[in-house]
Design a protein around this motif. Structure first.
Motif, mmCIF file in Angstrom:
data_model
loop_
_atom_site.group_PDB
_atom_site.id
_atom_site.type_symbol
_atom_site.label_atom_id
_atom_site.label_comp_id
_atom_site.label_asym_id
_atom_site.label_seq_id
_atom_site.Cartn_x
_atom_site.Cartn_y
_atom_site.Cartn_z
ATOM 1 N N LEU A 1 0.869 -1.176 0.000
ATOM 2 C CA LEU A 1 0.000 0.000 0.000
ATOM 3 C C LEU A 1 0.908 1.228 0.000
ATOM 4 O O LEU A 1 1.137 1.860 1.023
ATOM 5 N N GLU A 2 1.473 1.553 -1.172
ATOM 6 C CA GLU A 2 2.502 2.575 -1.256
ATOM 7 C C GLU A 2 2.093 3.887 -0.596
ATOM 8 O O GLU A 2 2.905 4.544 0.042
ATOM 9 N N TRP A 3 0.845 4.267 -0.709
ATOM 10 C CA TRP A 3 0.392 5.528 -0.131
ATOM 11 C C TRP A 3 0.457 5.509 1.391
ATOM 12 O O TRP A 3 0.509 6.545 2.032
ATOM 13 N N ALA A 4 0.501 4.319 1.972
ATOM 14 C CA ALA A 4 0.526 4.192 3.429
ATOM 15 C C ALA A 4 1.868 3.671 3.948
ATOM 16 O O ALA A 4 2.011 3.455 5.142
ATOM 17 N N ALA A 5 2.823 3.483 3.049
ATOM 18 C CA ALA A 5 4.077 2.841 3.439
ATOM 19 C C ALA A 5 4.794 3.592 4.554
ATOM 20 O O ALA A 5 5.220 2.991 5.542
ATOM 21 N N GLU A 6 4.932 4.894 4.420
ATOM 22 C CA GLU A 6 5.642 5.652 5.449
ATOM 23 C C GLU A 6 4.904 5.605 6.784
ATOM 24 O O GLU A 6 5.523 5.507 7.847
ATOM 25 N N ALA A 7 3.598 5.639 6.735
ATOM 26 C CA ALA A 7 2.804 5.554 7.965
ATOM 27 C C ALA A 7 2.917 4.183 8.614
ATOM 28 O O ALA A 7 2.636 4.033 9.800
ATOM 29 N N ALA A 8 3.347 3.179 7.850
ATOM 30 C CA ALA A 8 3.471 1.819 8.371
ATOM 31 C C ALA A 8 4.745 1.619 9.183
ATOM 32 O O ALA A 8 4.869 0.609 9.881
ATOM 33 N N VAL A 9 5.688 2.552 9.125
ATOM 34 C CA VAL A 9 6.973 2.374 9.799
ATOM 35 C C VAL A 9 6.809 2.053 11.288
ATOM 36 O O VAL A 9 7.444 1.108 11.773
ATOM 37 N N PRO A 10 5.990 2.763 12.046
ATOM 38 C CA PRO A 10 5.858 2.416 13.473
ATOM 39 C C PRO A 10 5.379 0.974 13.704
ATOM 40 O O PRO A 10 5.872 0.289 14.605
ATOM 41 N N GLU A 11 4.469 0.504 12.881
ATOM 42 C CA GLU A 11 3.994 -0.876 13.023
ATOM 43 C C GLU A 11 5.098 -1.859 12.651
ATOM 44 O O GLU A 11 5.276 -2.894 13.302
ATOM 45 N N LEU A 12 5.860 -1.544 11.620
ATOM 46 C CA LEU A 12 6.966 -2.415 11.226
ATOM 47 C C LEU A 12 8.035 -2.464 12.314
ATOM 48 O O LEU A 12 8.597 -3.522 12.590
ATOM 49 N N VAL A 13 8.288 -1.329 12.955
ATOM 50 C CA VAL A 13 9.248 -1.302 14.069
ATOM 51 C C VAL A 13 8.729 -2.182 15.205
ATOM 52 O O VAL A 13 9.485 -2.929 15.816
ATOM 53 N N ARG A 14 7.442 -2.125 15.474
ATOM 54 C CA ARG A 14 6.858 -2.968 16.519
ATOM 55 C C ARG A 14 7.061 -4.439 16.173
ATOM 56 O O ARG A 14 7.396 -5.258 17.028
ATOM 57 N N LEU A 15 6.911 -4.787 14.892
ATOM 58 C CA LEU A 15 7.084 -6.172 14.469
ATOM 59 C C LEU A 15 8.546 -6.624 14.563
ATOM 60 O O LEU A 15 8.816 -7.821 14.646
ATOM 61 N N LEU A 16 9.479 -5.694 14.568
ATOM 62 C CA LEU A 16 10.886 -6.051 14.760
ATOM 63 C C LEU A 16 11.128 -6.622 16.153
ATOM 64 O O LEU A 16 12.158 -7.243 16.405
ATOM 65 N N LYS A 17 10.188 -6.430 17.053
ATOM 66 C CA LYS A 17 10.298 -6.935 18.420
ATOM 67 C C LYS A 17 9.490 -8.211 18.629
ATOM 68 O O LYS A 17 9.392 -8.713 19.743
ATOM 69 N N ASP A 18 8.906 -8.742 17.568
ATOM 70 C CA ASP A 18 8.086 -9.956 17.657
ATOM 71 C C ASP A 18 8.938 -11.138 18.126
ATOM 72 O O ASP A 18 10.125 -11.219 17.788
ATOM 73 N N PRO A 19 8.368 -12.047 18.894
ATOM 74 C CA PRO A 19 9.121 -13.221 19.347
ATOM 75 C C PRO A 19 9.571 -14.128 18.193
ATOM 76 O O PRO A 19 10.550 -14.860 18.311
ATOM 77 N N SER A 20 8.879 -14.089 17.084
ATOM 78 C CA SER A 20 9.194 -14.953 15.946
ATOM 79 C C SER A 20 10.274 -14.325 15.063
ATOM 80 O O SER A 20 10.114 -13.211 14.562
ATOM 81 N N SER A 21 11.353 -15.063 14.830
ATOM 82 C CA SER A 21 12.408 -14.549 13.937
ATOM 83 C C SER A 21 11.875 -14.404 12.512
ATOM 84 O O SER A 21 12.305 -13.512 11.782
ATOM 85 N N ARG A 22 10.928 -15.218 12.131
ATOM 86 C CA ARG A 22 10.310 -15.109 10.800
ATOM 87 C C ARG A 22 9.605 -13.764 10.637
ATOM 88 O O ARG A 22 9.738 -13.099 9.610
ATOM 89 N N VAL A 23 8.876 -13.354 11.649
ATOM 90 C CA VAL A 23 8.158 -12.080 11.610
ATOM 91 C C VAL A 23 9.164 -10.923 11.617
ATOM 92 O O VAL A 23 9.026 -9.959 10.853
ATOM 93 N N ARG A 24 10.185 -11.019 12.475
ATOM 94 C CA ARG A 24 11.202 -9.952 12.533
ATOM 95 C C ARG A 24 11.913 -9.803 11.192
ATOM 96 O O ARG A 24 12.129 -8.693 10.709
ATOM 97 N N HIS A 25 12.237 -10.922 10.560
ATOM 98 C CA HIS A 25 12.905 -10.885 9.263
ATOM 99 C C HIS A 25 12.016 -10.234 8.207
ATOM 100 O O HIS A 25 12.465 -9.412 7.403
ATOM 101 N N SER A 26 10.755 -10.597 8.210
ATOM 102 C CA SER A 26 9.799 -10.034 7.262
ATOM 103 C C SER A 26 9.672 -8.524 7.447
ATOM 104 O O SER A 26 9.628 -7.764 6.479
ATOM 105 N N ALA A 27 9.629 -8.079 8.690
ATOM 106 C CA ALA A 27 9.537 -6.642 8.976
ATOM 107 C C ALA A 27 10.796 -5.918 8.524
ATOM 108 O O ALA A 27 10.724 -4.833 7.935
ATOM 109 N N ALA A 28 11.958 -6.510 8.770
ATOM 110 C CA ALA A 28 13.221 -5.889 8.345
ATOM 111 C C ALA A 28 13.281 -5.790 6.826
ATOM 112 O O ALA A 28 13.715 -4.757 6.283
#
Length: 70
Positions: free
Chosen positions: A18-45
């Motif tokens: 959702l390119e129009w929302a990509a920058e607004a997604a950064v806080p959620e992606l940062v939150r996912l970097l703290k997920d217990p799952s390495s798969r989720v953290r990798h996807s967020a990175a």
């Protein structure tokens, strides 16, 4: 916050599609970097990498992850 790791690992790529929302997604992606799952953290990175300079706010958390053995 879905209990299913597979669902959580798909969130980052969905957010940046959702390119129009990509920058607004950064806080959620940062939150996912703290997920217990390495798969989720990798996807967020990966998603943050695709945002380039728009993801600058995520740099401190990405640096922290580089030091994480998991």
């Amino acid at each position: 916050k879905d209990p299913d790791e597979g669902v959580r690992s798909e969130v980052p790529s969905t957010l940046i599609q959702l390119e129009w929302a990509a920058e607004a997604a950064v806080p959620e992606l940062v939150r996912l970097l703290k997920d217990p799952s390495s798969r989720v953290r990798h996807s967020a990175a990966d998603a943050l990498a695709g945002l380039g300079t728009a993801a600058e706010a995520a740099v401190p958390e990405l640096v922290r992850l580089l030091k994480d053995p998991s």
